[in-house]
Design an enzyme around this catalytic site. Structure first.
Site, PDB file in Angstrom:
ATOM      1  N   ASP A  13       1.126  -1.464  -0.662  1.00  0.00           N
ATOM      2  CA  ASP A  13       0.018   0.166   0.064  1.00  0.00           C
ATOM      3  C   ASP A  13       0.618   1.271  -0.152  1.00  0.00           C
ATOM      4  OD1 ASP A  13      -2.402  -1.759   0.226  1.00  0.00           O
ATOM      5  OD2 ASP A  13      -1.788  -1.782   2.372  1.00  0.00           O
ATOM      6  N   LYS A  16       1.660   2.060  -4.873  1.00  0.00           N
ATOM      7  CA  LYS A  16       3.290   2.145  -6.586  1.00  0.00           C
ATOM      8  C   LYS A  16       1.767   1.982  -8.285  1.00  0.00           C
ATOM      9  CE  LYS A  16       2.626  -2.368  -4.800  1.00  0.00           C
ATOM     10  NZ  LYS A  16       2.890  -1.996  -3.409  1.00  0.00           N
ATOM     11  N   GLY A  53      -4.699  -4.848  -4.813  1.00  0.00           N
ATOM     12  CA  GLY A  53      -5.722  -3.346  -5.127  1.00  0.00           C
ATOM     13  C   GLY A  53      -5.678  -2.099  -5.245  1.00  0.00           C
ATOM     14  N   HIS A  54      -5.564  -1.829  -6.169  1.00  0.00           N
ATOM     15  CA  HIS A  54      -5.099  -0.556  -6.343  1.00  0.00           C
ATOM     16  C   HIS A  54      -6.181   0.621  -6.818  1.00  0.00           C
ATOM     17  CE1 HIS A  54      -3.399  -1.195 -10.046  1.00  0.00           C
ATOM     18  NE2 HIS A  54      -4.037  -0.818 -10.759  1.00  0.00           N
ATOM     19  N   GLN A 228       2.222  -5.851  -3.986  1.00  0.00           N
ATOM     20  CA  GLN A 228       2.298  -6.261  -2.079  1.00  0.00           C
ATOM     21  C   GLN A 228       4.092  -5.643  -2.131  1.00  0.00           C
ATOM     22  OE1 GLN A 228       1.344  -9.650  -3.488  1.00  0.00           O
ATOM     23  NE2 GLN A 228      -0.477  -9.056  -3.154  1.00  0.00           N
ATOM     24  N   ARG A 298     -10.126  -2.580   5.658  1.00  0.00           N
ATOM     25  CA  ARG A 298      -9.456  -3.076   7.489  1.00  0.00           C
ATOM     26  C   ARG A 298      -8.704  -1.798   7.529  1.00  0.00           C
ATOM     27  NH1 ARG A 298      -6.629  -8.680   7.291  1.00  0.00           N
ATOM     28  NH2 ARG A 298      -5.643  -7.612   5.322  1.00  0.00           N
TER      29      ARG A 298
HETATM   30  P1  IMP Z   1      -2.562 -13.243   1.575  1.00  0.00           P
HETATM   31  O1  IMP Z   1      -1.358 -12.271   0.711  1.00  0.00           O
HETATM   32  O2  IMP Z   1      -3.979 -12.630   1.063  1.00  0.00           O
HETATM   33  O3  IMP Z   1      -2.177 -14.613   1.976  1.00  0.00           O
HETATM   34  O4  IMP Z   1      -1.943 -12.670   3.182  1.00  0.00           O
HETATM   35  C1  IMP Z   1      -0.631 -12.021   3.338  1.00  0.00           C
HETATM   36  C2  IMP Z   1      -0.618 -10.971   4.303  1.00  0.00           C
HETATM   37  O5  IMP Z   1      -0.454 -10.195   3.337  1.00  0.00           O
HETATM   38  C3  IMP Z   1      -1.644 -10.634   5.444  1.00  0.00           C
HETATM   39  O6  IMP Z   1      -1.180  -9.563   6.005  1.00  0.00           O
HETATM   40  C4  IMP Z   1      -1.759  -9.527   3.815  1.00  0.00           C
HETATM   41  O7  IMP Z   1      -2.956  -8.350   4.437  1.00  0.00           O
HETATM   42  C5  IMP Z   1      -0.962  -9.112   3.797  1.00  0.00           C
HETATM   43  N1  IMP Z   1      -0.572  -8.408   1.928  1.00  0.00           N
HETATM   44  C6  IMP Z   1      -2.149  -9.082   0.659  1.00  0.00           C
HETATM   45  N2  IMP Z   1      -2.071  -8.386   0.210  1.00  0.00           N
HETATM   46  C7  IMP Z   1      -1.497  -6.732   0.659  1.00  0.00           C
HETATM   47  C8  IMP Z   1      -1.667  -5.747  -0.237  1.00  0.00           C
HETATM   48  O8  IMP Z   1      -2.126  -5.725  -1.442  1.00  0.00           O
HETATM   49  N3  IMP Z   1      -1.043  -4.354   0.475  1.00  0.00           N
HETATM   50  C9  IMP Z   1      -1.348  -4.473   2.319  1.00  0.00           C
HETATM   51  N4  IMP Z   1      -1.624  -5.911   2.817  1.00  0.00           N
HETATM   52  C10 IMP Z   1      -1.895  -7.403   1.861  1.00  0.00           C
END
Ligand code: IMP
Length: 424
Positions: A13, A16, A53-54, A228, A298
């Site tokens: 976040d 990007k 997500g953007h 990420q 969240r």
């Molecule tokens: P997952 O990628 O859904 O398996 O989540 C694993 C961890 O990565 C969790 O703490 C999520 O909140 C975090 N996470 C996954 N994608 C993003 C993103 O695009 N931005 C911020 N945190 C992310």
């Protein structure tokens, strides 16, 4: 020819899409090589899935949240590509395509393609991930609940479904049968074939083999868009509180890298966050920075900039090519009397420690802070480094010093024109 890799340097976040937007408008001048990167023709995503997500704000002021489509999709003449490293949730991708189209941005095989080797996230992956992040207690991950971990696990076990298989009914049925045999999962194959029929039909035109295009990349500027960030990388991040892919490892060698960092730190989900702030200052950053997840809504956890981790992430991200940092959201700090930056970690007995490699050690690190004088002026209208308050200039210089890498861009607000290049 030029390939530019864009990757987050914290826990995601960092902005990007905004930086990519800036590069489309203004290009990028690498501070070390003094070479220009302009007019990207391809934006390729290389990992992650619906967890990213953007937010794109259309000229009509409508917000579209893009999770799976690369961020060049609103640009004329730009091809968007999902490389084999991504995982795709087909039904949501169809919704996303329709959402763009509804808002005047056609998504067609002329501007979007998905490599047939990408993996597909199915309903059972999402169910197993659990809506609120799967595991409980100490080991809770707080995932986005999009089935990302289970999809990558299936890929590693060689029990996954590729996008090319998904599109071909017989191959899909065979891959599902194999998955059941190997994993013992119980689901109704016929119901799956039925349930995904419409999505298969809608996505079929987007199937591509990206291999010949990679050869084409020698003649056109490409952006490799990471989702990420380094600290969420399953190899280099704060394991096990990471995602399941490799944001810091683009699949092509890059000529330039831009790592994006916020002027403070945020994190969603569970996991270590040494500089996290509770109380008033944490709330201040969350409200001023609009720190709520684009994917899950969240509230994000907020804290001081961790320059110790930033320095680590820069090293990880610097694998090849020239690199620099884009520092975003500097304006959010305006109004704070003092600003702290973590410059090192110590253990509870006061000994300096390095970046943890064991989950228990993450809980024991204590940040060592340097404190800076804040500034009260609104800086959202500033467009040159020299016009920032002297305290903000000092803050940026110190981050550059601690990260040990040039800062090339600064953003002071969400609009494209609020990002500007610097050379210090
Ligand atoms: P997952 O990628 O859904 O398996 O989540 C694993 C961890 O990565 C969790 O703490 C999520 O909140 C975090 N996470 C996954 N994608 C993003 C993103 O695009 N931005 C911020 N945190 C992310």
């Amino acid at each position: 020819m030029a390939v530019l890799g864009v990757c987050g340097l914290q826990w995601g976040d960092e902005g990007k899409a905004k930086v990519i937007d800036y590069i489309f408008n203004s290009g990028y001048r690498d501070p070390l090589s003094e070479t220009d990167f302009r007019n990207p023709k391809v934006v390729a995503r290389y990992q992650g899935g619906a967890n990213a997500g953007h937010t794109i704000v259309t000229p009509a002021g409508i917000k579209i949240i893009s999770h799976q489509i690369p961020s060049g999709i609103t640009r004329q003449g730009v091809y968007n590509l999902s490389l084999p490293g991504v995982v795709l949730e087909p039904k949501r991708l169809v919704d996303e395509i329709r959402d763009f189209e509804k808002n005047g941005y056609p998504v067609t095989p002329d501007n979007f393609g998905i490599d047939g080797r990408a993996s597909v996230t199915l309903l059972f992956h999402r169910t197993e991930d659990g809506w609120k992040g799967g595991r409980f207690g100490e080991n809770r991950l707080g995932t986005t609940g999009n089935g990302i971990g289970p999809t990558y696990a299936d890929r590693a076990l060689r029990t996954g479904v590729t996008f090319a298989e998904f599109l071909d009914e017989d191959a899909f049925a065979e891959a599902l049968r194999n998955n059941q045999e190997e994993t013992g999962r119980k689901f109704d194959i016929a119901a799956y074939l039925d349930d995904y029929r419409e999505a298969r039909h809608a996505l079929r035109p987007f199937l591509v083999d990206s291999c010949p295009m990679l050869i084409g990349s020698t003649s056109e500027p490409w952006i490799l868009e990471g989702a990420q960030a380094v600290m969420l990388d399953v190899e280099w991040g704060s394991y096990p509180w990471t995602t399941a892919s490799h944001p810091s490892r683009p699949p092509l060698s890059t000529d330039f890298r831009i790592g994006i960092a916020k002027a403070y730190t945020t994190r969603v989900g569970e996991g270590p966050f040494p500089t996290e702030l509770g109380g008033e200052t944490g709330d201040f950053l969350r409200e001023r920075g609009g720190e709520y997840g684009a994917t899950t809504g969240r509230p994000r956890r907020c804290g001081w900039l961790d320059a110790n981790l930033l320095n680590y992430a820069v090293r990880v991200n610097q694998a090849n090519g020239f690199s620099s940092i884009a520092l975003t959201k500097l304006d959010v700090l305006s109004g704070l009397k003092e600003i702290k930056v973590c410059v090192d970690y110590k253990d509870p007995t006061g000994n300096l420690v390095s970046i943890p490699m064991k989950r228990g050690d993450w809980k024991r690190v204590v940040p060592i802070y340097e404190t800076f004088e804040g500034w009260s002026q609104d800086i959202s209208g500033v467009r040159r480094f020299e016009d920032l308050p002297i305290q903000a200039q000092h803050y940026v210089r110190q981050i550059q010093f601690r990260a040990d890498e040039p800062i090339s861009l600064i953003s002071v607000g969400p609009k494209a024109e609020q990002t500007f290049a610097i050379q210090i």
